[in-house]
Design an enzyme around this catalytic site. Structure first.
Site, PDB file in Angstrom:
ATOM      1  N   GLY A 183      -0.489   3.199  -6.462  1.00 12.49           N
ATOM      2  CA  GLY A 183      -0.297   2.751  -7.841  1.00 12.49           C
ATOM      3  C   GLY A 183      -0.941   1.397  -8.044  1.00 12.49           C
ATOM      4  O   GLY A 183      -1.257   0.703  -7.071  1.00 12.49           O
ATOM      5  N   CYS A 241      -0.334   3.993   0.310  1.00  8.69           N
ATOM      6  CA  CYS A 241      -0.712   2.741  -0.349  1.00  8.69           C
ATOM      7  C   CYS A 241       0.507   2.110  -1.023  1.00  8.69           C
ATOM      8  O   CYS A 241       1.444   1.712  -0.334  1.00  8.69           O
ATOM      9  CB  CYS A 241      -1.861   2.995  -1.319  1.00  8.69           C
TER      10      CYS A 241
END
Ligand code: XMP
Length: 512
Positions: free
Chosen positions: A51, A78
């Site tokens: 994000g 991530c």
């Protein structure tokens, strides 16, 4: 089944695709999905996407706590890894080193997520895109991989089956990405490969029969991939309870109307009503030159004709539509935004209120490539399943300015020559979209001893994945020459052919 919670990464949709390519069913929802809905989904495993935000910022998104309490494996990618670290007692620092693009990570633990997976001994070639990084592991986690700038590039708590990777396994630049996601969903989550076309078809047929019972269903068949697959699927599920209406607006490609009738009414034995509305569309378009006005007229007349045909049918309860997953999801959205907003289908968006059908949308959760595989398995021809997209207004926006029968007939012939040569040379499948455009200007030509003034045809061919940006296709000059000669020799009304060398942006793919 695998649940993907989306934190808004540009790659989120790819995660769903890769998991399904591994043969496992997955759905993606916004990160702030309700706890009850997460439990009801009953996932075998959960993936937290990347994000754009920073875990260190106030009010940045977090995964619902239930994700870590369900007792199922969780993979954070991530941002997903960072929020996992934060929420389980580790910490994240706002990275001073930003890492974008290709990186080599060193595998520190070879028997977990990366078991039997490597590009070189103990090394993975991966795609990184991050500013923040995990700097303290949560209790009971160990480091699985590292890079010089990111010492915790992957982490895991093997006992609880929690995994985090800082890189992006869902993008093709991460060579072993598919293998890593497969390892997670199949070996670690134990979700098994039932997501095959045959299985999807069986499942859908069962669901369609349960939903429809003995009621009648109406489908607007356009000859495009999605509505064709819906037609084939429904026909297999409910046979003659299905009636298709095919509106011929006179703006289709050469022989297209006849081909659709031959394939569906002829070969497949379906009930197909062909509404021959060619003259009606042309007379409504007479004198109109503005592209947006033409689009509106074509859309309105389509609805009128379709509604008239629908009213002639008795006792139809359902309207089937070829809505597909990308029409349904808004990847970067959450409840505060626009998650799962339903886009109105451009063909039957505005049926009059008296036609109050219940919807049947059997492709709602499928990606285009899945729809294509279904179509092939259902016995639709390869050439129709892998055809280029064709806009709803058809040749209406490929005849610049006013649409006339004469122009449409010339354009159809030129376009057919172009398509035939692209297919013969193998270039059809190498381009994403290709078509001819009619230019309502006369240009001089010379035939024998005389001059003639005739129309101009432009050829357009593009390479693109998402149709948002596109590069003009670098067709071989010999091929362009062959096509141009054929068009000018076989169509007396054309004196000149040009090739469009504009890319998008700043040009669009269509000329209007
Ligand atoms: P542009 O011209 O905007 O086109 O670069 C991008 C893609 O959208 C298609 N397109 C349409 N499709 N109705 C449609 O159903 C339309 O009015 C329309 N206009 C453009 C175009 O063919 C290309 O694939």
């Amino acid at each position: 089944r695998i649940l993907i919670l989306d934190f808004g990464s540009q790659y989120s949709q790819l995660i769903a695709r890769r998991v399904r390519e591994a043969g496992v069913y997955s759905e993606m929802y916004a990160y702030d999905m309700d706890e009850a809905d997460i439990r009801a989904f009953n996932p075998n495993g959960i993936i937290l996407s990347g994000g754009p935000e920073s875990v260190t910022a106030d009010n940045s998104p977090r995964a619902p706590e239930v994700v870590f309490n369900l007792g199922v494996p969780v993979l954070g990618i991530c941002y997903g890894m960072q929020t996992m670290a934060e929420q389980l007692g580790g910490s994240v620092e706002n990275g001073l080193v930003h890492e974008f693009g290709r990186a080599d990570v060193k595998i520190e633990q070879a028997d977990g997520l990366f078991k039997d997976i490597q590009d070189e001994p103990n090394t993975l070639h991966v795609w990184m895109s991050h500013g923040d990084k995990v700097n303290t592991l949560p209790p009971s986690f160990t480091v699985n991989a590292s890079t010089p700038t990111c010492p915790i590039a992957a982490m895991s708590d093997e006992a609880r089956h929690f995994y985090g990777v800082q890189f992006h396994p869902e993008v093709t630049h991460t060579k072993q990405g598919e293998a890593i996601l497969k390892r997670f969903v199949i070996d670690i989550c134990g979700a098994h490969g039932l997501w095959t076309p045959e299985h999807i078809i069986d499942l859908r047929i069962e669901q369609l029969r349960a939903q429809i019972g003995s009621e009648k269903v109406l489908l607007g068949l356009s000859g495009g991939v999605d509505s064709s697959v819906v037609a084939a699927l429904l026909h297999r599920a409910i046979g003659d309870q299905l009636t298709c209406v095919f509106v011929d607006n006179g703006l289709l490609r050469l022989n297209e109307g006849d081909d659709v009738m031959t394939m569906f009414a002829g070969d497949h034995g379906m009930k197909v009503i062909r509404a021959n509305a060619q003259d009606r569309f042309l007379s409504e378009l007479a004198g109109v030159t503005d592209p947006e006005a033409k689009r509106k007229i074509i859309g309105r007349v389509f609805i009128e004709v379709f509604a008239e045909e629908a009213r002639k049918l008795d006792g139809v309860k359902f309207l089937a539509q070829g809505t597909i997953y990308p029409d349904v999801i808004e990847s970067a959205a959450s409840k505060q935004g626009k998650a799962h907003v339903i886009k109105s289908h451009h063909n039957v968006g505005g049926l009059p209120a008296d036609l109050n059908f219940d919807l049947v949308e059997p492709l709602r959760d499928l990606f285009k490539d899945e729809v294509r595989k279904l179509g092939t398995t259902l016995g639709l021809p390869h050439a129709m399943i892998y055809r280029h997209p064709f806009p709803g207004p058809g040749l209406g926006v490929r005849i610049l300015g006013e649409v006339k029968q004469e122009y449409a007939d010339i354009l159809r012939r030129a376009d057919a020559i172009f398509m035939e040569e692209l297919r013969k040379s193998g270039w059809y499948d190498k381009t994403a979209q290709a078509f001819a455009v009619f230019q309502p200007v006369k240009s001089v030509g010379v035939v024998g001893d005389g001059r003639r003034y005739a129309w101009v045809i432009a050829l357009r061919a593009v390479e693109t994945i998402d149709f948002m940006t596109a590069r003009f296709a670098h067709l071989p000059y010999d091929l362009v020459e062959l096509i141009s000669n054929r068009i000018m020799n076989e169509i007396a009304e054309v004196s000149r052919v040009v090739y469009d060398v504009s890319s998008k942006p700043p040009a669009t793919i269509e000329w209007e």
